[in-house]
Design an enzyme around this catalytic site. Structure first.
Site, PDB file in Angstrom:
ATOM      1  N   CYS A 118       8.364 -77.357 -12.221  1.00  0.00           N
ATOM      2  CA  CYS A 118       7.053 -77.150 -11.611  1.00  0.00           C
ATOM      3  C   CYS A 118       7.217 -76.014 -10.597  1.00  0.00           C
ATOM      4  O   CYS A 118       8.248 -75.342 -10.585  1.00  0.00           O
ATOM      5  CB  CYS A 118       6.495 -78.423 -10.988  1.00  0.00           C
ATOM      6  SG  CYS A 118       7.371 -79.047  -9.538  1.00  0.00           S
ATOM      7  N   CYS A 192       3.487 -77.965 -14.574  1.00  0.00           N
ATOM      8  CA  CYS A 192       2.602 -77.183 -13.720  1.00  0.00           C
ATOM      9  C   CYS A 192       2.123 -75.983 -14.526  1.00  0.00           C
ATOM     10  O   CYS A 192       2.934 -75.282 -15.135  1.00  0.00           O
ATOM     11  CB  CYS A 192       3.374 -76.757 -12.480  1.00  0.00           C
ATOM     12  SG  CYS A 192       2.583 -75.481 -11.487  1.00  0.00           S
ATOM     13  N   CYS A 199       7.836 -69.565 -16.294  1.00  0.00           N
ATOM     14  CA  CYS A 199       9.127 -70.085 -16.752  1.00  0.00           C
ATOM     15  C   CYS A 199       9.744 -69.170 -17.800  1.00  0.00           C
ATOM     16  O   CYS A 199       9.086 -68.813 -18.792  1.00  0.00           O
ATOM     17  CB  CYS A 199       8.941 -71.488 -17.323  1.00  0.00           C
ATOM     18  SG  CYS A 199      10.492 -72.358 -17.631  1.00  0.00           S
TER      19      CYS A 199
END
Length: 258
Positions: A118, A192, A199
């Protein structure tokens, strides 16, 4: 004698349509936006939206507003509701067809490594890491990190794990995602919407899963005020973890669209 016509169970009515069944199986692998599902199933967005609305009205699917782009929504399966409706479908056909709620045995060989991500790694991903470790008795190498980690764990994340699940993470500290760049993971799960966009890739062999879960920490609110939100968030993550276990040892049917 003519038998009275029995109503068709709701789950059958909803899931029997080929496209709706395809949408349900797509969402079984994670949360997606409409345009992503349109790409995955090869159908127009307006048709996808129409059938998603029917699934939402029937209680099988839920939607959450994206924290990355407020104009977007992520759709996900209501897994507990699906379980209830499937059970009702079985007993409607025959009273002996009762859904067995017992989970299948979980004993991964070789060991599995799962990363939760997250933004701050102070609540959602840390809660998920702790709950996966608990549910698997440490048989999964669970770890969590943040794209922009906070200085410390949120007090309510520590409290909810201690009070609701008997887990102590008071000594744990948020970790930056960059520190794991050289690690290999079997599954990377973003919790998230903002972290999903930031990411990095972890290789083609990694299963990508997204859970669109809002940040339970409201800026400016006292910890006592936000604790009920943390309880609800932890309960949702716990449900998702329970349903995650059976698919960790299976090959992904759908590669994430990112």
């Amino acid at each position: 004698m003519v038998l009275s016509r029995q109503p068709v169970p709701s789950f059958v009515q909803l899931a029997a349509h080929p496209l709706r069944w395809q949408l349900l199986t797509t969402l079984s692998g994670g949360d997606y936006r409409v345009r992503e599902m349109a790409t995955l199933v090869g159908e127009p967005q307006n048709l996808i939206s129409y059938h998603l609305r029917l699934l939402r009205d029937g209680g099988l699917v839920r939607a959450t507003r994206s924290s990355f782009d407020g104009r977007d929504s992520y759709y996900h399966l209501d897994l507990d509701r699906c379980t209830q409706m499937l059970a009702g479908t079985g007993t409607a056909l025959h009273p002996a067809l009762v859904l067995n709620p017992a989970p299948p045995p979980f004993d991964p060989t070789p060991p599995i490594a799962v990363l939760f991500v997250c933004t701050g790694n102070s609540a959602r991903s840390a809660i998920a890491e702790a709950l996966l470790r608990q549910h698997t008795g440490g048989r999964v190498d669970a770890i969590s990190a943040g794209t922009h980690p906070k200085p410390g764990m949120h007090p309510n994340a520590v409290r909810v794990l201690r009070e609701e699940f008997g887990i102590d993470i008071a000594g744990q500290h948020p970790r930056h995602l960059d520190t794991l760049a050289d690690r290999r993971f079997d599954a990377v799960i973003t919790l998230c919407d903002k972290a999903r966009e930031a990411c990095p890739e972890f290789g083609d062999d990694t299963r990508w899963i997204h859970w669109s879960i809002a940040d339970p920490a409201a800026p400016g609110d006292a910890d006592e005020d936000t604790y009920p939100t943390f309880q609800a968030t932890a309960a949702e993550i716990d449900t998702r973890i329970r349903y995650l276990l059976p698919i960790l040892t299976t090959e992904p049917r759908i590669r994430s669209v990112r």
